[in-house]
Motif scaffolding. Sequence first.
Motif, PDB file in Angstrom:
ATOM      1  N   LYS A 112      45.920  59.007  67.398  1.00 22.42           N
ATOM      2  CA  LYS A 112      47.336  58.783  67.097  1.00 22.42           C
ATOM      3  C   LYS A 112      48.072  60.103  66.926  1.00 22.42           C
ATOM      4  CE  LYS A 112      50.531  56.512  63.918  1.00 22.42           C
ATOM      5  NZ  LYS A 112      51.602  57.147  64.590  1.00 22.42           N
ATOM      6  N   LYS A 113      47.492  61.028  66.172  1.00 20.20           N
ATOM      7  CA  LYS A 113      48.134  62.335  65.969  1.00 20.20           C
ATOM      8  C   LYS A 113      48.242  63.073  67.294  1.00 20.20           C
ATOM      9  CE  LYS A 113      48.009  66.632  63.338  1.00 20.20           C
ATOM     10  NZ  LYS A 113      49.257  67.020  63.913  1.00 20.20           N
ATOM     11  N   PHE A 114      47.188  62.994  68.101  1.00 21.24           N
ATOM     12  CA  PHE A 114      47.213  63.657  69.403  1.00 21.24           C
ATOM     13  C   PHE A 114      48.343  63.088  70.265  1.00 21.24           C
ATOM     14  CE2 PHE A 114      45.842  64.025  73.846  1.00 21.24           C
ATOM     15  CZ  PHE A 114      45.690  65.385  73.921  1.00 21.24           C
ATOM     16  N   ILE A 115      48.458  61.775  70.317  1.00 19.00           N
ATOM     17  CA  ILE A 115      49.501  61.131  71.126  1.00 19.00           C
ATOM     18  C   ILE A 115      50.881  61.465  70.575  1.00 19.00           C
ATOM     19  CG2 ILE A 115      50.480  58.884  71.756  1.00 19.00           C
ATOM     20  CD1 ILE A 115      47.513  57.930  72.001  1.00 19.00           C
ATOM     21  N   ASP A 116      51.015  61.494  69.242  1.00 17.88           N
ATOM     22  CA  ASP A 116      52.303  61.819  68.626  1.00 17.88           C
ATOM     23  C   ASP A 116      52.719  63.258  68.897  1.00 17.88           C
ATOM     24  OD1 ASP A 116      52.438  59.265  67.638  1.00 17.88           O
ATOM     25  OD2 ASP A 116      51.819  59.798  65.599  1.00 17.88           O
ATOM     26  N   ASP A 117      51.753  64.164  69.018  1.00 15.74           N
ATOM     27  CA  ASP A 117      52.049  65.586  69.206  1.00 15.74           C
ATOM     28  C   ASP A 117      52.239  65.991  70.663  1.00 15.74           C
ATOM     29  OD1 ASP A 117      51.945  65.916  66.510  1.00 15.74           O
ATOM     30  OD2 ASP A 117      50.008  66.936  66.470  1.00 15.74           O
TER      31      ASP A 117
END
Length: 129
Positions: free
Chosen positions: A97-102
Amino acid sequence: MNFKTKLKYILIYTLLKLIRTFTFILPEIVLFKICGAISILYYYLSKKNINMAKANIKRVFKDKYSSADVDKLVKKVLNNFGIYLIEIFKNLSVSNKKFIDDVEVIGLELVSAALKKNNNVTINLKLTS
């Protein structure tokens, strides 16, 4: 495998596990300093591998660089390897999720359209922080 070699591999494995654990706890600047110290330590403890690297560099570049320049190059490569190791460990700990958000994707609709047409697609990445 003799005892000394086994011990060496156990120490390397333990060191890597410690570094991975520290990537969750310590700030990056501290981790980079630790890796710099480890790379210098490796430089002085692993003479066989270092001498092989120096010989390969001298073989490729002939007399273009002095021994001091080759030493500097090998030390920089070792330091960069340590930094890459930290980056890899940090990225392994990032949630999807953090990877996709960033990540910002520009031109995804063009890639999707090309894929639907069964065209070959080449993707170029620009990684910035």
